[in-house]
Scaffold this motif. Sequence first.
Motif, short mmCIF file in Angstrom:
data_model
loop_
_atom_site.label_atom_id
_atom_site.label_comp_id
_atom_site.label_asym_id
_atom_site.label_seq_id
_atom_site.Cartn_x
_atom_site.Cartn_y
_atom_site.Cartn_z
N LEU A 137 0.83 -1.20 0.00
CA LEU A 137 0.00 0.00 0.00
C LEU A 137 0.87 1.26 0.00
CD1 LEU A 137 -2.82 -0.99 2.54
CD2 LEU A 137 -3.01 -0.81 0.05
N ARG A 138 1.96 1.21 0.75
CA ARG A 138 2.87 2.35 0.77
C ARG A 138 3.52 2.56 -0.59
NH1 ARG A 138 6.18 0.87 6.32
NH2 ARG A 138 4.55 1.40 7.83
N GLY A 139 3.95 1.46 -1.22
CA GLY A 139 4.56 1.57 -2.54
C GLY A 139 3.62 2.17 -3.56
N GLN A 140 2.35 1.76 -3.53
CA GLN A 140 1.36 2.32 -4.45
C GLN A 140 1.17 3.81 -4.20
OE1 GLN A 140 -2.24 0.01 -4.13
NE2 GLN A 140 -1.49 -1.61 -5.47
N ALA A 236 -5.13 15.89 10.01
CA ALA A 236 -4.43 15.00 9.08
C ALA A 236 -5.12 15.03 7.72
CB ALA A 236 -4.42 13.57 9.62
N VAL A 237 -4.39 14.61 6.70
CA VAL A 237 -4.98 14.39 5.38
C VAL A 237 -5.45 12.94 5.36
CG1 VAL A 237 -4.64 14.46 2.89
CG2 VAL A 237 -3.33 16.01 4.37
N VAL A 238 -6.75 12.75 5.36
CA VAL A 238 -7.35 11.42 5.44
C VAL A 238 -8.00 11.10 4.09
CG1 VAL A 238 -8.96 9.92 6.65
CG2 VAL A 238 -7.73 11.72 7.91
N ILE A 239 -7.53 10.03 3.46
CA ILE A 239 -7.99 9.67 2.13
C ILE A 239 -8.79 8.37 2.20
CG2 ILE A 239 -7.29 9.06 -0.22
CD1 ILE A 239 -4.63 10.71 1.64
N PRO A 240 -10.04 8.35 1.75
CA PRO A 240 -10.78 7.08 1.70
C PRO A 240 -10.05 6.07 0.83
CG PRO A 240 -12.25 8.96 1.31
CD PRO A 240 -10.84 9.49 1.27
N TYR A 241 -10.14 4.81 1.20
CA TYR A 241 -9.39 3.78 0.47
C TYR A 241 -9.74 3.79 -1.02
CZ TYR A 241 -7.46 -0.68 -0.97
OH TYR A 241 -6.74 -1.65 -1.63
N GLY A 242 -11.01 3.94 -1.33
CA GLY A 242 -11.45 3.91 -2.72
C GLY A 242 -10.95 5.08 -3.55
N GLU A 243 -10.43 6.11 -2.89
CA GLU A 243 -9.91 7.28 -3.60
C GLU A 243 -8.41 7.44 -3.41
OE1 GLU A 243 -12.31 10.80 -2.91
OE2 GLU A 243 -14.05 9.56 -2.47
#
Length: 298
Positions: A137-140, A236-243
Amino acid sequence: MLLPFDLSHRATYAVQERALDQVAARRGIPLLGFMVSDSEDPIEPQGAARLIVYRTSIRTSKTSRASEFSMPGFCDDIVDNYLDGTPVFLPFQPKPSVGFIGLASPPRPRFKEALKASVVIGLWRAGYRVGNVGKFLRGQALRRLSDIDLVDVDTQLNSGFYHFVPKAGDDQGKVKEQRNDFVENMLRNPYVLALRGNGNYSFRFFETLCVGRIPVLVEAEGRLPLDDRIDYRKHAVVIPYGERQQIAQYISDFHAKQTPESFEALQRSNRELWQTRLSPEGFFPTVAENVRNTGDLT
């Protein structure tokens, strides 16, 4: 009634837990336990007493019990240890900078590595227990950040996990150097990539708040501590998984709302949040207050 052992070592203390469970059941009070572990598996009661658990790693789709809660990953006070107790806040710059040092798959992997990442993440999304999810996930995320010229990226990838407390046989000088590099990267970048690791939480998330920086978090069915009291989207910058593919845009949009004054205020606020709510000194009094007032943690 407090269980005086980490629940990740539960099997070792099974006899003690049963004895305490009997006492708690007779008194009509719950057992309170803590677990610092990467495990996402639910923790079930072993006896008649209700078991309330605070744990670092939690996955909402696997946890049906209403009595499991998230706790912080407790870190040392980096400001005290590296900055002589005086936090340093970065000035606002037009273009945001994101830092990261740690374990991650290559942002531009070869076919075999890319296929492995897809399989591992797919199995994890389907509910299977697999390792190295955080690495991929980090690499992506790093690939998406470097592909779009909306943010500056300051990264150093490693082939293994860092551990910052020397173990027997370790080169203590090397461990100290690694820790210094890690802290310096965090201090020179206002935003820090803080995605989950082997467990479904990010220790780095709390270190970032500790030094007054801004975590960048991709949601992964996790739960943040005291989320009924803390609006993490203000910190924090919180990003939904789908986005998650839009991670750079999320950071850019968050940053565009800042002014020089609000940017410094945000960093100060994040440092204060860690001190008052997410450090050991800040977190445990909140738990104790809830227990005293209601006999519960809800």
